[in-house]
Design an enzyme around this catalytic site. Structure first.
Site, mmCIF file in Angstrom:
data_model
loop_
_atom_site.group_PDB
_atom_site.id
_atom_site.type_symbol
_atom_site.label_atom_id
_atom_site.label_comp_id
_atom_site.label_asym_id
_atom_site.label_seq_id
_atom_site.Cartn_x
_atom_site.Cartn_y
_atom_site.Cartn_z
ATOM 1 N N LYS A 115 0.870 -1.176 0.000
ATOM 2 C CA LYS A 115 0.000 0.000 0.000
ATOM 3 C C LYS A 115 0.903 1.220 0.000
ATOM 4 O O LYS A 115 2.061 1.148 0.425
ATOM 5 C CB LYS A 115 -0.859 0.005 1.280
ATOM 6 C CG LYS A 115 -2.135 0.777 1.157
ATOM 7 C CD LYS A 115 -3.098 0.087 0.213
ATOM 8 C CE LYS A 115 -4.512 0.436 0.423
ATOM 9 N NZ LYS A 115 -5.421 -0.510 -0.242
ATOM 10 N N GLY A 232 -22.706 -1.162 -4.179
ATOM 11 C CA GLY A 232 -24.104 -1.510 -3.890
ATOM 12 C C GLY A 232 -24.991 -1.430 -5.126
ATOM 13 O O GLY A 232 -25.799 -2.337 -5.380
HETATM 14 P P1 NAD Z 1 -19.299 4.690 -2.833
HETATM 15 O O1 NAD Z 1 -18.821 5.918 -2.183
HETATM 16 O O2 NAD Z 1 -19.388 4.611 -4.317
HETATM 17 O O3 NAD Z 1 -20.787 4.324 -2.280
HETATM 18 C C1 NAD Z 1 -21.131 4.302 -0.924
HETATM 19 C C2 NAD Z 1 -22.654 4.230 -0.787
HETATM 20 O O4 NAD Z 1 -22.976 4.169 0.605
HETATM 21 C C3 NAD Z 1 -23.374 5.450 -1.343
HETATM 22 O O5 NAD Z 1 -24.550 5.023 -1.993
HETATM 23 C C4 NAD Z 1 -23.755 6.229 -0.080
HETATM 24 O O6 NAD Z 1 -24.937 7.010 -0.261
HETATM 25 C C5 NAD Z 1 -24.022 5.073 0.852
HETATM 26 N N1 NAD Z 1 -24.047 5.480 2.257
HETATM 27 C C6 NAD Z 1 -23.317 6.439 2.876
HETATM 28 N N2 NAD Z 1 -23.692 6.548 4.166
HETATM 29 C C7 NAD Z 1 -24.649 5.592 4.358
HETATM 30 C C8 NAD Z 1 -25.413 5.190 5.469
HETATM 31 N N3 NAD Z 1 -25.306 5.793 6.656
HETATM 32 N N4 NAD Z 1 -26.272 4.171 5.302
HETATM 33 C C9 NAD Z 1 -26.419 3.567 4.098
HETATM 34 N N5 NAD Z 1 -25.742 3.925 3.015
HETATM 35 C C10 NAD Z 1 -24.865 4.918 3.155
HETATM 36 O O7 NAD Z 1 -18.374 3.523 -2.260
HETATM 37 P P2 NAD Z 1 -18.132 2.067 -2.861
HETATM 38 O O8 NAD Z 1 -16.946 2.089 -3.752
HETATM 39 O O9 NAD Z 1 -19.423 1.545 -3.368
HETATM 40 O O10 NAD Z 1 -17.682 1.287 -1.548
HETATM 41 C C11 NAD Z 1 -18.641 0.782 -0.610
HETATM 42 C C12 NAD Z 1 -17.938 -0.120 0.396
HETATM 43 O O11 NAD Z 1 -17.305 -1.197 -0.304
HETATM 44 C C13 NAD Z 1 -16.838 0.531 1.228
HETATM 45 O O12 NAD Z 1 -16.812 -0.069 2.494
HETATM 46 C C14 NAD Z 1 -15.574 0.148 0.466
HETATM 47 O O13 NAD Z 1 -14.425 0.178 1.309
HETATM 48 C C15 NAD Z 1 -15.921 -1.243 0.039
HETATM 49 N N6 NAD Z 1 -15.135 -1.738 -1.106
HETATM 50 C C16 NAD Z 1 -15.210 -1.135 -2.319
HETATM 51 C C17 NAD Z 1 -14.500 -1.654 -3.393
HETATM 52 C C18 NAD Z 1 -14.614 -1.043 -4.764
HETATM 53 O O14 NAD Z 1 -14.187 -1.713 -5.726
HETATM 54 N N7 NAD Z 1 -15.178 0.146 -4.926
HETATM 55 C C19 NAD Z 1 -13.687 -2.799 -3.230
HETATM 56 C C20 NAD Z 1 -13.622 -3.393 -1.970
HETATM 57 C C21 NAD Z 1 -14.364 -2.860 -0.917
#
Ligand code: NAD
Length: 424
Positions: A115, A232
């Protein structure tokens, strides 16, 4: 992307590290590791900081600090994102590099973990300054990265555009094309097909395998997804396309439910127009808390850390929890789910689809043979299902939580590689 989101993701990662490290202490004693093994796991192989000057738009020079940690490379070149964040610390980077080593080992791809990043707030500097910060950081670390040494990727606050600057700067220094240096590139410069939704799809492949194990029928289950961002929304969309009944989704403003199933493409349009899923026609508004205990068969947290806790875990009725977010479940809740025989598929396995497709990108770059989307998906499916079955078999044998068996498996694989090399 909004700065707020990145700050949240950063916090999620801190929770992830805290949770994993508390879990690891028990696992180390379960595995009965020797002092040599513990020492070897306790220290990163290479860990350094660099300071470099950048000419700012006002003509003045500013010094920046960057970090890179290559934690363990017994199984292959290290792989890990580069993040730009004003609160980045060397300790954070070290913890995240260790977790990357575990994640790559769980899905059994031939990489170690690393990282890195720069202490900077990209929102407070111009595009030109951001480019110069990126290029100067790469100049400072160029001797220590490379397709067979350490392969960067996007992370918090860094994106495709920054990966291109990283690639271009490295190629200028080396005087040759080296596309396999970095992953997360645009397709035109060697990126892989399917990367944008690989985290969600990888999780769904695992979910389907898990459902086979416990005899859940696709047409008899209903699902709820917390979070409607990259992970999501793609998960809800792909599940809907596959014919699953997604009854509830949510974002930061709240959630919606329809027991007959939501029309996800229509919810996506509604979100584009109104910036939220809330108030979608033909659904009832619910809170995020209600979504988690809404009586679905499969619950997919895909937003924030610490959502499933001691307070609400007993009310969760789902048979499977698929952690697409990082650290959405606390250890207390994990224990409650285990007692209730709820199958919890941990983040380190469930959301590893992104790093698997990064491995495919690297592999395509090295061979100069670019795959059709169908081939990427087929390989992703195979890799994820194999990893799930490996973890599931160990879990079954030892009657432990799936998170523990995932970590155990990863540690055993890393230590085995160290033994083969004669380091233990
Ligand atoms: P993102 O920022 O695109 O989306 C996050 C979503 O969560 C948004 O829809 C936001 O409105 C929602 N949100 C925020 N606060 C909230 C709450 N209190 N209750 C419910 N929903 C809420 O982020 P992402 O890339 O979709 O990542 C989501 C999760 O997945 C994170 O924990 C991230 O670390 C993990 N993750 C992402 C990836 C990736 O490829 N993007 C890979 C591994 C893990």
């Amino acid at each position: 992307m909004e700065i707020k989101q990145h700050e949240r993701l950063h916090r999620d990662d801190k929770n992830l590290c805290k949770l994993a490290i508390s879990e690891l202490e028990d696992i180390y004693s379960d595995l009965g590791l020797s002092i040599e093994e513990l020492d070897l796991l306790d220290m990163p192989r290479r860990s350094f900081s660099v300071h470099f000057p950048v000419r700012m738009d006002d003509g003045k020079t500013k010094m920046f600090v960057g970090h890179r940690v290559q934690y363990n490379d017994a199984r292959g070149p290290t792989k890990g994102g580069i993040r730009f964040h004003p609160q980045l610390t060397h300790d954070d980077v070290e913890d995240l590099a260790f977790l990357m080593s575990l994640k790559c080992a769980v899905v059994n791809i031939p990489f170690g973990g690393s990282k890195g990043g720069v202490v900077v707030n990209p929102k407070e500097i111009s595009r030109g300054e951001l480019e110069r910060v990126t290029r100067s950081y790469i100049q400072a670390i160029s001797d220590y990265i490379g397709p067979f040494k350490d392969i960067p990727a996007p992370d918090v606050y860094t994106d495709e555009k920054i990966m291109v600057w990283i690639l271009d700067e490295y190629e200028r220094i080396k005087g040759e094309h080296v596309p396999a240096l970095v992953t997360g590139k645009p397709i035109e410069l060697g990126g892989s097909k399917a990367r944008s939704y690989s985290t969600s799809l990888g999780g769904i492949y695992i979910l389907e395998e898990a459902m086979r194990k416990i005899d859940l029928d696709k047409f008899e289950v209903c699902l709820a997804v917390q979070g409607f961002g990259n992970v999501g929304e793609n998960a809800a969309r792909l599940l809907h396309e596959k014919g699953y009944k997604v009854i509830a989704v949510s974002d930061s403003k709240g959630g919606i439910i329809n027991q007959d199933g939501l029309d996800i493409p229509a919810v996506m349009k509604h979100k584009d127009l109104t910036e939220s899923v809330v108030d979608f026609a033909g659904s009832t508004n619910i809170t995020n808390e209600e979504l988690l205990t809404c009586g679905c068969d499969i619950l997919i947290p895909a937003a924030l850390s610490d959502q499933l806790t001691r307070k609400n875990a007993a009310d969760v009725e789902a048979k499977v929890v698929l952690e697409l977010a990082n650290a959405p479940t606390t250890k207390d809740a994990d224990d409650i789910f285990f007692d209730k025989k709820i199958m919890l598929i941990p983040d380190v396995l469930a959301n590893a689809g992104g790093v698997v497709v990064s491995y495919f990108e690297w592999s395509q770059n090295l061979t100069n043979d670019y795959w059709e989307e169908a081939r990427v998906l087929e390989r992703l499916k195979k890799t994820m299902i194999t990893a799930f079955n490996d973890v599931y078999a160990l879990c079954d044998k030892e009657n432990c939580r799936m998170r523990q068996s995932a970590y155990k498996l990863a540690l055993q694989r890393i230590l085995h590689a160290e033994k083969l090399r004669g380091n233990l």
